[in-house]
Write a protein that holds these residues in place. Structure first.
Motif, mmCIF file in Angstrom:
data_model
loop_
_atom_site.group_PDB
_atom_site.id
_atom_site.type_symbol
_atom_site.label_atom_id
_atom_site.label_comp_id
_atom_site.label_asym_id
_atom_site.label_seq_id
_atom_site.Cartn_x
_atom_site.Cartn_y
_atom_site.Cartn_z
ATOM 1 N N SER A 192 -5.502 -5.752 -10.162
ATOM 2 C CA SER A 192 -5.857 -4.352 -9.967
ATOM 3 C C SER A 192 -5.445 -3.891 -8.573
ATOM 4 C CB SER A 192 -7.363 -4.165 -10.148
ATOM 5 O OG SER A 192 -7.727 -2.824 -9.936
ATOM 6 N N SER A 193 -4.765 -2.746 -8.508
ATOM 7 C CA SER A 193 -4.282 -2.220 -7.234
ATOM 8 C C SER A 193 -4.960 -0.892 -6.924
ATOM 9 C CB SER A 193 -2.760 -2.016 -7.282
ATOM 10 O OG SER A 193 -2.100 -3.216 -7.609
ATOM 11 N N ASP A 194 -4.967 -0.518 -5.657
ATOM 12 C CA ASP A 194 -5.509 0.771 -5.250
ATOM 13 C C ASP A 194 -4.440 1.831 -5.498
ATOM 14 O OD1 ASP A 194 -6.743 2.935 -4.147
ATOM 15 O OD2 ASP A 194 -6.737 2.177 -2.079
ATOM 16 N N THR A 195 -4.629 2.611 -6.550
ATOM 17 C CA THR A 195 -3.645 3.637 -6.914
ATOM 18 C C THR A 195 -4.102 5.031 -6.504
ATOM 19 O OG1 THR A 195 -4.604 3.908 -9.138
ATOM 20 C CG2 THR A 195 -2.850 2.266 -8.881
ATOM 21 N N SER A 196 -5.151 5.117 -5.704
ATOM 22 C CA SER A 196 -5.648 6.428 -5.296
ATOM 23 C C SER A 196 -4.614 7.162 -4.456
ATOM 24 C CB SER A 196 -6.957 6.291 -4.512
ATOM 25 O OG SER A 196 -6.781 5.474 -3.380
ATOM 26 N N SER A 197 -4.574 8.460 -4.605
ATOM 27 C CA SER A 197 -3.611 9.290 -3.891
ATOM 28 C C SER A 197 -3.864 9.239 -2.386
ATOM 29 C CB SER A 197 -3.694 10.736 -4.386
ATOM 30 O OG SER A 197 -2.790 11.555 -3.699
ATOM 31 N N LYS A 223 0.822 -1.193 0.000
ATOM 32 C CA LYS A 223 0.000 0.000 0.000
ATOM 33 C C LYS A 223 0.864 1.254 0.000
ATOM 34 C CE LYS A 223 -2.253 1.188 3.738
ATOM 35 N NZ LYS A 223 -1.671 2.482 4.205
ATOM 36 N N ILE A 224 0.197 2.381 -0.274
ATOM 37 C CA ILE A 224 0.836 3.687 -0.146
ATOM 38 C C ILE A 224 0.658 4.129 1.299
ATOM 39 C CG2 ILE A 224 0.853 6.080 -0.929
ATOM 40 C CD1 ILE A 224 -0.514 5.108 -3.519
ATOM 41 N N ALA A 225 1.768 4.459 1.948
ATOM 42 C CA ALA A 225 1.715 4.844 3.362
ATOM 43 C C ALA A 225 1.346 6.315 3.499
ATOM 44 C CB ALA A 225 3.063 4.595 4.027
ATOM 45 N N ASN A 226 0.540 6.620 4.507
ATOM 46 C CA ASN A 226 0.266 8.031 4.805
ATOM 47 C C ASN A 226 0.045 8.287 6.288
ATOM 48 O OD1 ASN A 226 -2.323 6.969 5.142
ATOM 49 N ND2 ASN A 226 -3.329 8.776 4.273
ATOM 50 N N SER A 227 -0.019 7.246 7.098
ATOM 51 C CA SER A 227 -0.165 7.458 8.545
ATOM 52 C C SER A 227 1.211 7.693 9.158
ATOM 53 C CB SER A 227 -0.835 6.251 9.203
ATOM 54 O OG SER A 227 0.064 5.151 9.270
ATOM 55 N N ALA A 266 -0.619 5.933 -13.373
ATOM 56 C CA ALA A 266 -1.835 6.655 -13.009
ATOM 57 C C ALA A 266 -1.566 8.133 -12.756
ATOM 58 C CB ALA A 266 -2.473 6.027 -11.777
ATOM 59 N N ARG A 267 -0.340 8.463 -12.306
ATOM 60 C CA ARG A 267 0.016 9.858 -12.047
ATOM 61 C C ARG A 267 0.480 10.578 -13.309
ATOM 62 N NH1 ARG A 267 -2.131 7.987 -8.280
ATOM 63 N NH2 ARG A 267 -1.384 7.836 -6.117
ATOM 64 N N GLY A 268 0.509 9.879 -14.431
ATOM 65 C CA GLY A 268 0.877 10.512 -15.692
ATOM 66 C C GLY A 268 2.357 10.458 -16.017
ATOM 67 N N TYR A 269 3.124 9.634 -15.313
ATOM 68 C CA TYR A 269 4.546 9.505 -15.624
ATOM 69 C C TYR A 269 4.737 8.553 -16.801
ATOM 70 C CZ TYR A 269 5.309 11.821 -11.168
ATOM 71 O OH TYR A 269 5.292 12.729 -10.133
ATOM 72 N N ASP A 270 5.770 8.811 -17.583
ATOM 73 C CA ASP A 270 6.071 7.980 -18.742
ATOM 74 C C ASP A 270 6.980 6.809 -18.408
ATOM 75 O OD1 ASP A 270 4.732 9.658 -20.795
ATOM 76 O OD2 ASP A 270 6.256 11.122 -20.212
ATOM 77 N N GLY A 271 7.568 6.829 -17.229
ATOM 78 C CA GLY A 271 8.467 5.749 -16.857
ATOM 79 C C GLY A 271 9.166 6.035 -15.545
ATOM 80 N N LEU A 272 10.159 5.195 -15.256
ATOM 81 C CA LEU A 272 10.871 5.252 -13.976
ATOM 82 C C LEU A 272 12.373 5.313 -14.205
ATOM 83 C CD1 LEU A 272 8.940 2.314 -12.254
ATOM 84 C CD2 LEU A 272 8.501 4.758 -11.920
ATOM 85 N N VAL A 273 13.080 5.924 -13.278
ATOM 86 C CA VAL A 273 14.539 5.912 -13.261
ATOM 87 C C VAL A 273 14.981 5.512 -11.862
ATOM 88 C CG1 VAL A 273 14.834 7.612 -15.096
ATOM 89 C CG2 VAL A 273 14.671 8.384 -12.714
ATOM 90 N N ALA A 274 16.241 5.066 -11.770
ATOM 91 C CA ALA A 274 16.793 4.689 -10.476
ATOM 92 C C ALA A 274 18.305 4.780 -10.536
ATOM 93 C CB ALA A 274 16.372 3.266 -10.097
ATOM 94 N N ALA A 275 18.924 5.052 -9.402
ATOM 95 C CA ALA A 275 20.371 4.961 -9.249
ATOM 96 C C ALA A 275 20.624 3.836 -8.266
ATOM 97 C CB ALA A 275 20.958 6.271 -8.719
ATOM 98 N N THR A 276 21.375 2.836 -8.680
ATOM 99 C CA THR A 276 21.565 1.663 -7.839
ATOM 100 C C THR A 276 23.001 1.170 -7.913
ATOM 101 O OG1 THR A 276 20.734 -0.574 -7.386
ATOM 102 C CG2 THR A 276 20.891 0.077 -9.687
ATOM 103 N N HIS A 277 23.383 0.389 -6.927
ATOM 104 C CA HIS A 277 24.690 -0.254 -6.959
ATOM 105 C C HIS A 277 24.714 -1.210 -8.158
ATOM 106 C CE1 HIS A 277 28.150 -2.652 -5.793
ATOM 107 N NE2 HIS A 277 28.423 -1.774 -4.845
ATOM 108 N N PRO A 278 25.819 -1.286 -8.899
ATOM 109 C CA PRO A 278 25.884 -2.152 -10.086
ATOM 110 C C PRO A 278 25.458 -3.598 -9.826
ATOM 111 C CG PRO A 278 27.804 -0.737 -10.013
ATOM 112 C CD PRO A 278 27.073 -0.515 -8.719
ATOM 113 N N LYS A 279 25.763 -4.126 -8.646
ATOM 114 C CA LYS A 279 25.427 -5.526 -8.385
ATOM 115 C C LYS A 279 23.928 -5.747 -8.212
ATOM 116 C CE LYS A 279 26.026 -5.670 -3.325
ATOM 117 N NZ LYS A 279 26.815 -6.293 -2.227
#
Length: 227
Positions: free
Chosen positions: A192-197, A4-8, A125-138
């Protein structure tokens, strides 16, 4: 387990405590009396925190930072790559602050896949075209295995993670449209997941603002995925 998306305050505090514990274990952050790790990006309304709950305990977490007022977290070390992405007209979000409290790699991979599905659906759902990340090579192969990330940035020494190496990864959703993996996350095969803000209240935002050390660099790419 629930994703889930945390908000508490309780879920968020558990999440930021888990990040701190994981990063301390990996030697990436200095000891802090608060035992909490979050960056200025977490206080932006364009950032969302995802958790895996086992009963009421957060066992895994990851954050999604949209390209907003502060740009993207990894932009400070991959500015040229981010400029190229923006020139393509793509609106991306960055995943990071990944932490898991279990020792089992199998359980971690299962959880990462579950959270990844929810995270990807939320990003779309938020209108993003994709994802990026910076990670350790391994850890790059893990990202490519669970989500079809591709490396687009050369290996660099990250000054904000005690000099540990990092690579930049990217996933453009439309590039994989029609593939089996795309269907698994977004199509008829996906659950299907709950993607509500789930926006934070101002009280929650003010509470966590006290734990942000603005003297620290804002970059928080995922460099310590597994303990």
């Amino acid at each position: 387990m629930r994703y889930k998306i945390a908000n508490s305050v309780d879920e968020l505090r558990q999440s930021f405590s888990l990040i701190y514990e994981s990063y301390r274990h990996a030697g990436l952050v200095a000891e802090k009396p608060s035992g909490i790790r979050l960056t200025p990006f977490h206080l932006l309304k364009s950032t969302e925190v995802f958790v895996t709950l086992l009963e009421d305990v957060v066992v895994s977490t990851i954050s999604l930072a949209g390209d907003g007022d502060l740009g993207l977290p990894l932009e400070s070390i991959y500015a040229d790559n981010v400029r190229i992405i923006r020139r393509r007209g793509l609106k991306m979000a960055e995943i990071g602050s990944l932490a898991d409290r279990r020792e089992s790699p199998v359980r971690f991979i299962e959880t990462f896949a579950g959270m990844g599905r929810l995270l990807a659906q939320v990003a779309m759902a938020r209108g993003y075209d994709g994802l990026v990340a910076a990670t350790h090579p391994k850890h790059a192969r893990l990202y490519s295995r669970i989500l079809p990330f591709e490396q687009i940035g050369c290996e660099v020494s990250c000054p904000y993670a005690n000099g540990n190496p990092a690579v930049m990864l990217a996933l453009v959703f439309e590039d994989h449209h029609g593939s089996e993996l795309y269907e698994r996350f977004f199509g008829s095969l996906s659950q299907s997941s709950d993607t509500s803000s789930q926006p934070w209240s101002e009280e929650t935002r003010n509470y966590f603002a006290q734990f942000v050390d603005h003297r620290e660099p804002a970059i928080d790419g995922e460099l310590a995925a597994m303990r």
